[in-house]
Design an enzyme around this catalytic site. Sequence first.
Site, mmCIF file in Angstrom:
data_model
loop_
_atom_site.group_PDB
_atom_site.id
_atom_site.type_symbol
_atom_site.label_atom_id
_atom_site.label_comp_id
_atom_site.label_asym_id
_atom_site.label_seq_id
_atom_site.Cartn_x
_atom_site.Cartn_y
_atom_site.Cartn_z
ATOM 1 C CE1 TYR A 1 -3.641 2.578 0.979
ATOM 2 C CE2 TYR A 1 -2.200 3.139 2.816
ATOM 3 C CZ TYR A 1 -3.306 3.412 2.025
ATOM 4 O OH TYR A 1 -4.070 4.529 2.293
ATOM 5 C CE LYS B 1 -11.415 -6.215 17.307
ATOM 6 N NZ LYS B 1 -9.997 -6.522 17.448
ATOM 7 C CB ALA C 1 -6.726 0.628 14.749
HETATM 8 P P1 NAD Z 1 -12.549 4.550 1.561
HETATM 9 O O1 NAD Z 1 -12.280 3.133 1.209
HETATM 10 O O2 NAD Z 1 -13.679 4.840 2.458
HETATM 11 O O3 NAD Z 1 -12.703 5.420 0.243
HETATM 12 C C1 NAD Z 1 -12.090 5.073 -0.979
HETATM 13 C C2 NAD Z 1 -13.182 5.013 -2.029
HETATM 14 O O4 NAD Z 1 -12.578 4.675 -3.286
HETATM 15 C C3 NAD Z 1 -14.238 3.936 -1.730
HETATM 16 O O5 NAD Z 1 -15.528 4.504 -1.613
HETATM 17 C C4 NAD Z 1 -14.143 3.006 -2.917
HETATM 18 O O6 NAD Z 1 -15.384 2.478 -3.343
HETATM 19 C C5 NAD Z 1 -13.539 3.915 -3.978
HETATM 20 N N1 NAD Z 1 -12.954 3.122 -5.052
HETATM 21 C C6 NAD Z 1 -12.202 1.982 -4.923
HETATM 22 N N2 NAD Z 1 -11.948 1.477 -6.131
HETATM 23 C C7 NAD Z 1 -12.542 2.303 -7.035
HETATM 24 C C8 NAD Z 1 -12.637 2.282 -8.454
HETATM 25 N N3 NAD Z 1 -12.061 1.313 -9.177
HETATM 26 N N4 NAD Z 1 -13.334 3.271 -9.065
HETATM 27 C C9 NAD Z 1 -13.924 4.252 -8.332
HETATM 28 N N5 NAD Z 1 -13.882 4.309 -6.995
HETATM 29 C C10 NAD Z 1 -13.192 3.343 -6.360
HETATM 30 O O7 NAD Z 1 -11.187 5.119 2.171
HETATM 31 P P2 NAD Z 1 -10.889 6.506 2.890
HETATM 32 O O8 NAD Z 1 -10.500 6.187 4.275
HETATM 33 O O9 NAD Z 1 -11.978 7.478 2.624
HETATM 34 O O10 NAD Z 1 -9.580 6.932 2.110
HETATM 35 C C11 NAD Z 1 -9.581 7.917 1.080
HETATM 36 C C12 NAD Z 1 -8.170 8.080 0.548
HETATM 37 O O11 NAD Z 1 -7.289 8.461 1.620
HETATM 38 C C13 NAD Z 1 -7.587 6.788 -0.038
HETATM 39 O O12 NAD Z 1 -6.789 7.118 -1.140
HETATM 40 C C14 NAD Z 1 -6.709 6.267 1.070
HETATM 41 O O13 NAD Z 1 -5.680 5.447 0.603
HETATM 42 C C15 NAD Z 1 -6.194 7.558 1.694
HETATM 43 N N6 NAD Z 1 -5.785 7.390 3.103
HETATM 44 C C16 NAD Z 1 -6.712 7.112 4.060
HETATM 45 C C17 NAD Z 1 -6.320 6.953 5.385
HETATM 46 C C18 NAD Z 1 -7.305 6.632 6.467
HETATM 47 O O14 NAD Z 1 -6.888 6.476 7.633
HETATM 48 N N7 NAD Z 1 -8.605 6.534 6.194
HETATM 49 C C19 NAD Z 1 -4.956 7.055 5.726
HETATM 50 C C20 NAD Z 1 -4.033 7.331 4.720
HETATM 51 C C21 NAD Z 1 -4.457 7.517 3.402
#
Ligand code: NAD
Length: 320
Positions: A147, A198, A191
């Site tokens: 990732y 939980k 987490a």
């Molecule tokens: P999330 O999974 O809730 O949101 C990501 C969205 O992308 C989902 O709704 C999913 O359906 C969509 N997606 C996946 N594949 C797709 C595709 N092929 N076409 C269109 N949409 C697609 O995650 P999040 O927590 O909202 O994270 C948002 C961004 O922030 C991501 O890039 C994630 O890597 C990054 N990020 C999040 C965190 C965290 O703690 N939540 C930490 C670091 C980075």
Amino acid sequence: MKKALVCGAGGFIGGHLVKRLKKEGYWVRGVDIKAHEFCPSAADEFLVLDLRQEANCWRALSLPSGKFDEVYQLAADMGGMGFIHSAETEIMHNSVLINVYMTHAAATLGIKRYFFSSSVCVYRDMKHGEPEMHESEAIPANPDNEYGWEKLYSERVAMAYERRYGMAVRIARFQNCYGPYGTWRGGREKAPAAMCRKIAAMKKDNIVEVWGDGSAVRSYTYVDDMVDGIYRLMHSSLKGAVNIGCPEYVTVDELAQTVADIAGKRIRIKHVKGPVGVQSRNFSNERIYSIGWKARFSLKDGVAQTYPWIAEQVKLNQKR
Ligand code: NAD
């Protein structure tokens, strides 16, 4: 009226970002492979599109007239440690395709501002007590998981297009983010959400299972703070990657205890085998602080906003 495209608008942070952009007076199109699971989207228009297909990236970006002023790319095949360790190929395949096609389409269409959501997973593991790591220290690279490698590669894709096409690229490296309306079960939850679930669903023995020995250190950023950081960064002149995170670092056991305190429950932590990820984190926020951002929510305040929503989901689910 400014127009913004939010990719990943059916997800946790993207869903909250759409609400913020609406408050700021934008016309917003949300795009995702699925509708938002927990609330109707606040976007003016929501398209269900698979962004792994190049034609769908062009479709997402096309308007009857004119261009989007801003594109926020948050779509990713994404989850907590359980998912990251079991879905390496999905992450390396799906998220790379989304980022390569979307960055290329946005840059060649002449989009002026492009936001990419990266992660502190781009950094190597750290030892407890190490001094703060700055953005430049992601290189030489040694992320703990695929990732992180995917995020690092996609950052570089975005920066290459910035150099060639002059599109202003803003890159945030998010720390763990949590809050209501995020995934709380099913294997992709992170987490804080897992701990809330939980503890909300705990049996009479008060036992809460924690993966590993509970000593791994993390910081958790409440979603309103994260969205504020995204918005400020997008409108700043900060080039290159920028860490965004709350400076409060806790162990996983301390996270569990914070949730228990908010829930008003006594817990007994049982350490069990499970994917833990890195041992420790400690990142500099100097760059994001330089544009006036600071986390406003302590972990306790953020959990107080999050726990009741997850406890409600658990209850509704038990009734079904
Ligand atoms: P999330 O999974 O809730 O949101 C990501 C969205 O992308 C989902 O709704 C999913 O359906 C969509 N997606 C996946 N594949 C797709 C595709 N092929 N076409 C269109 N949409 C697609 O995650 P999040 O927590 O909202 O994270 C948002 C961004 O922030 C991501 O890039 C994630 O890597 C990054 N990020 C999040 C965190 C965290 O703690 N939540 C930490 C670091 C980075």
